[in-house]
Design a protein around this motif. Structure first.
Motif, PDB file in Angstrom:
ATOM      1  N   TYR A 177       0.785  -1.404  -0.059  1.00 28.98           N
ATOM      2  CA  TYR A 177      -0.156   0.066  -0.019  1.00 28.98           C
ATOM      3  C   TYR A 177       1.009   1.294  -0.087  1.00 28.98           C
ATOM      4  N   ILE A 178       0.466   2.281  -0.717  1.00 28.77           N
ATOM      5  CA  ILE A 178       1.157   3.419  -0.834  1.00 28.77           C
ATOM      6  C   ILE A 178       0.396   4.740  -0.394  1.00 28.77           C
ATOM      7  N   VAL A 179       1.056   5.541   0.558  1.00 29.24           N
ATOM      8  CA  VAL A 179       0.201   6.401   0.936  1.00 29.24           C
ATOM      9  C   VAL A 179       0.919   8.008   0.394  1.00 29.24           C
ATOM     10  N   THR A 180       0.344   8.938  -0.095  1.00 31.51           N
ATOM     11  CA  THR A 180       0.798  10.091  -0.863  1.00 31.51           C
ATOM     12  C   THR A 180       0.361  11.317  -0.102  1.00 31.51           C
ATOM     13  N   VAL A 181       1.050  12.057   0.767  1.00 27.29           N
ATOM     14  CA  VAL A 181       0.528  13.328   1.596  1.00 27.29           C
ATOM     15  C   VAL A 181       1.047  14.607   0.637  1.00 27.29           C
TER      16      VAL A 181
END
Length: 195
Positions: free
Chosen positions: A9-13
């Motif tokens: 899973y990749i999270v982008t902020v």
């Protein structure tokens, strides 16, 4: 997250005011559970044994059976069970590398004997040169609620044998059978047999 397979899973902020973007990721690794197959429920006659477990052991898997009562080794994938009463065994298979577990149960039911002799002793008298053998009947009754099939006779005493009837024989509930036993001289001289 509960993925069916290993997933990253990749999270982008994003800082909206400054336009800065940062990302990070995490992998959720899915391990296969070991197979725990205790086998199908089984019914045994008293003083009989059976092998538990439908599959042989797999390297890297620890097997634990409970309770250990009546088992030759509760850590084998396929132990021999010889319980004295009806019992349910619980199997836990643990992957020693991942700690993943699976479990299964098997019930071993014990049938009590329902063949009851009319007497517990037979006295054939003294066997000598004139009387080399003697036959005597012993009355057996099916005191249970279901049919009983007699397929084999096992006499541990030396010098005794079953003369008749021929096997197998099915005894209905309440039915009686009078097999003839033979005492042979000189092995069974002064023959007194305890059933």
């Amino acid at each position: 997250a509960t993925p069916a397979a290993t997933t990253r899973y990749i999270v982008t902020v994003t800082d909206i005011a400054l336009g800065c973007i940062r990302t990070d990721s995490v992998a959720v690794i899915i391990h296969e559970r070991p197979i725990a197959d205790a086998g199908s429920d089984i019914t045994l006659c008293r003083d009989s044994s059976t092998i538990l477990g439908a599959t042989a052991g797999v390297a890297g898997v620890r097997y634990t059976w409970s309770p250990a009562l009546g088992l030759n080794d509760s850590t084998l994938p396929q132990p021999t069970a010889r319980p004295t009463t009806t019992i349910t065994y619980h199997l836990i298979a643990t992957d020693t590398a991942t700690g993943c577990e699976s479990s299964d149960d098997i019930t071993v039911s014990i049938l009590d004997g329902t063949i009851t002799p009319a007497t517990t002793t037979l006295d054939f008298g003294e066997l000598d040169g004139c009387t080399s053998s003697r036959e005597m009947p012993v009355e057996l009754t099916n005191t249970g609620a279901t049919d009983v099939t007699i397929t084999v006779t096992d006499i541990s005493a030396t010098g005794f044998s079953v003369v008749s009837p021929s096997l197998p024989i099915v005894l209905k509930p309440g039915a009686k059978l009078s097999p003839k036993l033979n005492a042979l001289m000189p092995i069974a001289s002064n023959a007194h047999w305890i059933l």
